[in-house]
Design a protein around this motif. Structure first.
Motif, PDB file in Angstrom:
ATOM      1  N   ASP A 139      -8.126   8.231  -5.295  1.00 55.67           N
ATOM      2  CA  ASP A 139      -7.860   9.829  -5.968  1.00 55.67           C
ATOM      3  C   ASP A 139      -7.922  10.640  -5.135  1.00 55.67           C
ATOM      4  O   ASP A 139      -9.445  10.387  -5.163  1.00 55.67           O
ATOM      5  CB  ASP A 139      -7.094  10.145  -6.929  1.00 55.67           C
ATOM      6  CG  ASP A 139      -6.893  11.479  -7.092  1.00 55.67           C
ATOM      7  OD1 ASP A 139      -5.609  12.269  -5.651  1.00 55.67           O
ATOM      8  OD2 ASP A 139      -6.580  12.455  -8.128  1.00 55.67           O
ATOM      9  N   PHE A 185      -3.908  13.868  -1.984  1.00 55.95           N
ATOM     10  CA  PHE A 185      -2.939  12.122  -2.225  1.00 55.95           C
ATOM     11  C   PHE A 185      -3.496  11.494  -3.002  1.00 55.95           C
ATOM     12  O   PHE A 185      -4.948  11.574  -3.322  1.00 55.95           O
ATOM     13  CB  PHE A 185      -2.944  12.083  -0.561  1.00 55.95           C
ATOM     14  CG  PHE A 185      -3.789  11.583   0.538  1.00 55.95           C
ATOM     15  CD1 PHE A 185      -4.431  10.362  -0.316  1.00 55.95           C
ATOM     16  CD2 PHE A 185      -4.469  12.859   0.648  1.00 55.95           C
ATOM     17  CE1 PHE A 185      -5.268   9.807   0.491  1.00 55.95           C
ATOM     18  CE2 PHE A 185      -6.146  12.117   2.034  1.00 55.95           C
ATOM     19  CZ  PHE A 185      -6.519  10.458   1.398  1.00 55.95           C
ATOM     20  N   VAL A 228       1.215  -1.123  -0.079  1.00 48.32           N
ATOM     21  CA  VAL A 228      -0.036  -0.356   0.150  1.00 48.32           C
ATOM     22  C   VAL A 228       0.589   1.572   0.255  1.00 48.32           C
ATOM     23  O   VAL A 228       1.766   1.619   1.130  1.00 48.32           O
ATOM     24  CB  VAL A 228      -1.465   0.113   1.078  1.00 48.32           C
ATOM     25  CG1 VAL A 228      -1.868   1.219   0.660  1.00 48.32           C
ATOM     26  CG2 VAL A 228      -1.991  -1.385   1.156  1.00 48.32           C
ATOM     27  N   THR A 259      -2.411   0.558  -4.681  1.00 48.25           N
ATOM     28  CA  THR A 259      -2.204  -1.390  -3.917  1.00 48.25           C
ATOM     29  C   THR A 259      -1.970  -2.057  -4.683  1.00 48.25           C
ATOM     30  O   THR A 259      -2.647  -2.046  -5.532  1.00 48.25           O
ATOM     31  CB  THR A 259      -3.833  -1.329  -3.195  1.00 48.25           C
ATOM     32  OG1 THR A 259      -3.828  -0.503  -2.328  1.00 48.25           O
ATOM     33  CG2 THR A 259      -3.817  -3.020  -2.138  1.00 48.25           C
ATOM     34  N   GLN A 295       0.897   5.786  -0.491  1.00 51.85           N
ATOM     35  CA  GLN A 295       0.470   6.799  -0.158  1.00 51.85           C
ATOM     36  C   GLN A 295       0.922   8.037  -1.034  1.00 51.85           C
ATOM     37  O   GLN A 295       2.368   7.943  -1.136  1.00 51.85           O
ATOM     38  CB  GLN A 295       0.247   7.098   0.971  1.00 51.85           C
ATOM     39  CG  GLN A 295      -0.886   8.739   0.975  1.00 51.85           C
ATOM     40  CD  GLN A 295      -0.671   9.243   2.383  1.00 51.85           C
ATOM     41  OE1 GLN A 295      -2.117   8.408   3.115  1.00 51.85           O
ATOM     42  NE2 GLN A 295      -0.652  10.401   2.511  1.00 51.85           N
ATOM     43  N   CYS A 296       0.907   8.310  -2.158  1.00 54.57           N
ATOM     44  CA  CYS A 296       1.268   9.405  -2.566  1.00 54.57           C
ATOM     45  C   CYS A 296       1.203  10.774  -2.597  1.00 54.57           C
ATOM     46  O   CYS A 296      -0.585  11.640  -2.852  1.00 54.57           O
ATOM     47  CB  CYS A 296       1.224   9.363  -4.718  1.00 54.57           C
ATOM     48  SG  CYS A 296       2.021   7.403  -5.289  1.00 54.57           S
ATOM     49  N   ARG A 297       1.172  11.550  -2.463  1.00 57.05           N
ATOM     50  CA  ARG A 297       1.239  13.447  -2.190  1.00 57.05           C
ATOM     51  C   ARG A 297       1.708  14.178  -3.079  1.00 57.05           C
ATOM     52  O   ARG A 297       2.448  14.046  -4.347  1.00 57.05           O
ATOM     53  CB  ARG A 297       2.103  13.776  -1.237  1.00 57.05           C
ATOM     54  CG  ARG A 297       2.233  13.536   0.009  1.00 57.05           C
ATOM     55  CD  ARG A 297       1.236  13.384   0.837  1.00 57.05           C
ATOM     56  NE  ARG A 297       0.271  14.208   1.076  1.00 57.05           N
ATOM     57  CZ  ARG A 297      -0.388  14.506   2.282  1.00 57.05           C
ATOM     58  NH1 ARG A 297      -1.429  13.692   2.305  1.00 57.05           N
ATOM     59  NH2 ARG A 297      -1.152  16.196   1.961  1.00 57.05           N
ATOM     60  N   ILE A 328      -3.526   6.879  -3.249  1.00 57.75           N
ATOM     61  CA  ILE A 328      -3.243   5.468  -2.695  1.00 57.75           C
ATOM     62  C   ILE A 328      -2.928   4.915  -4.234  1.00 57.75           C
ATOM     63  O   ILE A 328      -3.723   4.040  -4.479  1.00 57.75           O
ATOM     64  CB  ILE A 328      -4.156   4.773  -1.519  1.00 57.75           C
ATOM     65  CG1 ILE A 328      -4.333   6.204  -0.559  1.00 57.75           C
ATOM     66  CG2 ILE A 328      -3.816   3.526  -0.771  1.00 57.75           C
ATOM     67  CD1 ILE A 328      -5.611   5.785   0.869  1.00 57.75           C
TER      68      ILE A 328
END
Length: 209
Positions: A89, A95, A41, A99, A43-45, A97
Motif C-alpha cells: 500500500d 493506491f 496483478v 498480487t 492495482q486498486c485506487r 497493489i
C-alpha cells in the motif's frame, strides 16, 4: 452449531461485511482472465490518506455481502505476503497493489479490494473483480500454440520438401517425356541406318572390285 457460525462471521480473519464503494461511488463488476500457473496483478485506487493509517485488504466473496479476507496490509509501504497473495500500500499516492501467483483453476471466483475497518469488521469496496482462470495452452518450441494432431492426419503429405526437389505430380510427366524422346531418337537412328545400309554395302562392293 448456530453459535459456531456466528463466531465465524465475527472472526476478524474470516468473513467480513461489505459496504458500497469508496466516495459513495457504485463499484462496477469487471472480469480479468489468466491461465493456470500465471500471475494476477491488480492495482486498486483509494483516496489519498493523511493521518491515521487505514488498512487495505484483498478478499474473496463467498456470498452476497460476505467476503473472506485473504491478505491485509499492516502499515504503509510494507509488503505483506500470505500464501499466494501479496499486498502493498502507498496511501499518500492513493493506491495499493495486490498480487496472486501460481494461479489454479479453483481460484476462479469473485474478488474484492478495499479498505478494512477492523473495529467494525467492514470492507469499503474499491474494485469488484471476477477472476477467470483457464488451462494453459501447450506451446511449440517456437512459442506458437501447437494443438494436438492425430497420427492419421500425419503421413506422406507432411514429408519435408528440399530445395530443388520436385513433387511427384511433376516428376511423372517429365519421366514420360524423357522416355518418349529416347524412343523417337532410337526410331530416327533405325530409319537412317536402314536408308544408308544399302548404299554403304554397294560402296564397299565397288571398292573391293
Amino acid at each position: 452449531m448456530a453459535w459456531e457460525g456466528l463466531r465465524l462471521l465475527m472472526h476478524p480473519v474470516a468473513l467480513v461485511l461489505l459496504v458500497p464503494g469508496s466516495w459513495g461511488l457504485t463499484v462496477t463488476p469487471e472480469e480479468l482472465r489468466q491461465v493456470v500457473g500465471g500471475t494476477l496483478v491488480v492495482q486498486c485506487r483509494s483516496s489519498p490518506q493523511e493521518g491515521p493509517y487505514v488498512q487495505k485488504t484483498w478478499c474473496r466473496q463467498r456470498s452476497p455481502g460476505r467476503c473472506t479476507r485473504l491478505v491485509t496490509t499492516s502499515q504503509p509501504l510494507t509488503a505483506v505476503e500470505k500464501a499466494q497473495h501479496t499486498i502493498w500500500d502507498h496511501p499518500e499516492a492513493g493506491f495499493f497493489i495486490v498480487t496472486m501467483t501460481q494461479l489454479r483453476e479453483e481460484d476462479w471466483g469473485v474478488y474484492l479490494c478495499g479498505s478494512f475497518n477492523s473495529s467494525e469488521n467492514l470492507i469499503d469496496t474499491f474494485r469488484n473483480i471476477t477472476l477467470v482462470v483457464s488451462p494453459a495452452l501447450i506451446t511449440s518450441p517456437e512459442g506458437t500454440p501447437s494443438p494436438s494432431v492425430n497420427g492419421s492426419e500425419q503421413g506422406e503429405s507432411d514429408s519435408p520438401s528440399f530445395p530443388g526437389s520436385a513433387s511427384p505430380e511433376l516428376l511423372l510427366p517429365v519421366q514420360c517425356g524423357l522416355l518418349l524422346a529416347k524412343g523417337l531418337v532410337l526410331f530416327i537412328l533405325c530409319v537412317l541406318l536402314s536408308f544408308w545400309r544399302p548404299r554403304i554395302d554397294a560402296y564397299r562392293s565397288q571398292t573391293l572390285v
